[in-house]
Design a protein around this motif. Structure first.
Motif, short mmCIF file in Angstrom:
data_model
loop_
_atom_site.label_atom_id
_atom_site.label_comp_id
_atom_site.label_asym_id
_atom_site.label_seq_id
_atom_site.Cartn_x
_atom_site.Cartn_y
_atom_site.Cartn_z
N ALA A 125 23.85 73.86 58.32
CA ALA A 125 23.61 73.45 57.18
C ALA A 125 22.03 72.86 57.11
O ALA A 125 20.96 73.05 55.82
CB ALA A 125 24.56 72.64 56.21
N LEU A 126 21.67 71.42 57.30
CA LEU A 126 20.47 71.99 57.30
C LEU A 126 19.39 72.86 57.53
O LEU A 126 18.37 72.16 56.66
CB LEU A 126 20.38 70.09 58.09
CG LEU A 126 20.64 68.66 58.47
CD1 LEU A 126 20.85 68.10 59.57
CD2 LEU A 126 20.31 68.53 56.78
N ALA A 127 19.69 73.51 58.81
CA ALA A 127 18.68 74.50 58.73
C ALA A 127 18.30 74.76 57.50
O ALA A 127 17.16 75.64 57.08
CB ALA A 127 18.54 74.88 60.55
N MET A 128 19.61 75.37 57.18
CA MET A 128 19.43 76.46 55.80
C MET A 128 18.91 75.99 54.50
O MET A 128 17.90 76.58 53.48
CB MET A 128 20.65 76.99 55.07
CG MET A 128 21.82 78.03 56.18
SD MET A 128 20.27 79.49 56.53
CE MET A 128 20.77 80.28 54.49
N ILE A 129 19.48 75.08 54.69
CA ILE A 129 18.03 73.76 53.29
C ILE A 129 17.14 73.78 53.83
O ILE A 129 16.47 74.32 52.26
CB ILE A 129 19.49 72.28 53.12
CG1 ILE A 129 19.66 72.28 53.04
CG2 ILE A 129 17.71 71.48 51.98
CD1 ILE A 129 21.43 70.85 52.43
N LEU B 31 16.50 67.05 64.81
CA LEU B 31 15.85 67.69 65.72
C LEU B 31 15.79 69.07 65.80
O LEU B 31 15.39 70.72 65.07
CB LEU B 31 15.10 66.78 66.39
CG LEU B 31 14.46 65.81 66.08
CD1 LEU B 31 13.96 65.10 68.27
CD2 LEU B 31 12.57 66.02 66.22
N PRO B 32 17.29 69.28 65.68
CA PRO B 32 18.12 70.67 66.05
C PRO B 32 18.12 71.62 65.24
O PRO B 32 17.84 72.34 65.18
CB PRO B 32 19.37 70.22 66.57
CG PRO B 32 19.82 68.86 67.67
CD PRO B 32 18.42 68.33 66.07
N ALA B 33 18.56 71.14 63.77
CA ALA B 33 18.11 71.73 62.64
C ALA B 33 16.61 72.16 62.12
O ALA B 33 16.34 73.59 61.93
CB ALA B 33 18.56 71.01 60.97
N CYS B 34 15.72 71.70 62.73
CA CYS B 34 14.48 71.88 62.81
C CYS B 34 14.14 72.74 63.11
O CYS B 34 13.00 73.87 63.32
CB CYS B 34 13.24 71.03 63.08
SG CYS B 34 13.36 69.67 61.76
#
Length: 317
Positions: free
Chosen positions: A108-112, A188-191
């Motif tokens: 979800a964070l990565a998509m945002i 960091l994983p989302a980035c």
């Protein structure tokens, strides 16, 4: 689009999803049977007798035929029973309930990030095609596609965690227990996961907008005196909304798959780690349960996408 039409679309897509779920789980079930080794021997121990190994095979149903084993598992899964781990004896659904929130938070964070950064970059590049800004954005996008997620993740750990000590390097915290801690572990994983997504959104949006803005329809709007910004926001983005939705849907599916690598780099106890450990230990119920749940998530995403297609363009049904 009427409510009856929406129900018709949902019903048709749900019916079409049934063979996908069955085929995906059947293939994974078959591939697991081809993995070298015998899980009964692993469970019994190195010094176990043949009688003990045979007993374990019978207890877990490993002595039955392949189709019988798969049919039994599928029947239980339909009724909400994903069996228990052969290694830990923990119900698979409990393991999934513990690990899935970590994976969904990262995705979800990565998509945002991909949308918040990628869409403005795509619009900026399309507004001045052929300019230095367009070239700069496309260069960044190409770099984002080329850089592997795991390599970028290791760089982030080395710089932001080990050098600056800003964010945690590994692990995860449940969102319900400590929201800020969960977010700090997931940033960091989302980035790392979002790098390719940002590039994909920017490139696809830029390509679609340039095609729309160079069409005869837009040239007519220019001739009528509409400002370029008005044409871009009111006509360009509206016409590419379906294409953008397709990119978002495909990107979400790819991110779910890519979390396996990202979670390994950051030692996150998510779905990726769960399925990897299950495959290493030949823990068939765990692997099957994870695959089943991930397929359901993908099917749900595709179903939502199909409904949104009909909302954005009523001609699609």
């Amino acid at each position: 689009m009427s409510l009856a039409s929406k129900r018709k679309v949902i019903s048709r897509r749900l019916f079409q999803s049934i063979p996908v779920i069955v085929l995906a789980t059947f293939i994974v079930f078959g591939l697991l049977k081809l993995v070298p080794g015998d899980v009964a021997v692993t469970l019994a121990g190195d010094n176990a007798s043949d009688e003990r190994i045979a007993e374990i095979r019978h207890i877990y149903g490993l002595d039955r035929s392949f189709l019988v084993q798969y049919g039994s598992w599928l029947w239980k899964a339909i009724h909400g029973d994903l069996s228990a781990s052969l290694v830990s004896s923990e119900p698979v659904i409990t393991s999934i309930a513990r690990c899935l929130p970590h994976t969904l938070l990262i995705v979800a964070l990565a998509m945002i990030m991909a949308l918040v950064i990628g869409i403005p970059l795509g619009i900026a590049a399309a507004s001045k095609p052929g300019s230095w800004l367009d070239g700069f954005v496309m260069a960044i996008a190409s770099l984002g596609v080329a850089v592997p997620n795991f390599w970028l993740g290791m760089l982030m750990v080395a710089f932001f965690s080990l050098t600056l000590n800003w964010l945690p390097a590994t692990g995860a915290v449940p969102l319900t227990e400590d929201p800020w801690g969960a977010l700090s572990h997931a940033i960091l994983p989302a980035c790392a996961l979002a790098s390719g997504g940002i590039a994909e959104v920017a490139r696809q949006l830029r390509s679609s907008l340039v095609e729309i803005l160079s069409s005869q329809q837009v040239r007519t709007l220019h001739a009528k005196g509409l400002s370029p910004s008005s044409i871009l926001w009111r006509h360009g983005l509206k016409n590419v909304s379906v294409n953008l939705l397709t990119v978002i849907s495909l990107l979400a599916n790819r991110m779910l798959a890519a979390t396996v690598v990202v979670e390994a780099v950051f030692a996150i106890p998510g779905m990726g780690s769960l399925i990897v450990n299950g495959a290493i230990h030949r823990d068939f119920p765990v692997v099957q349960g994870v695959v089943f749940s991930m397929v359901l998530i993908v099917v749900t995403l595709n179903l939502v996408t199909d409904v949104l297609y009909s909302v954005l363009d009523p001609r699609i049904a």
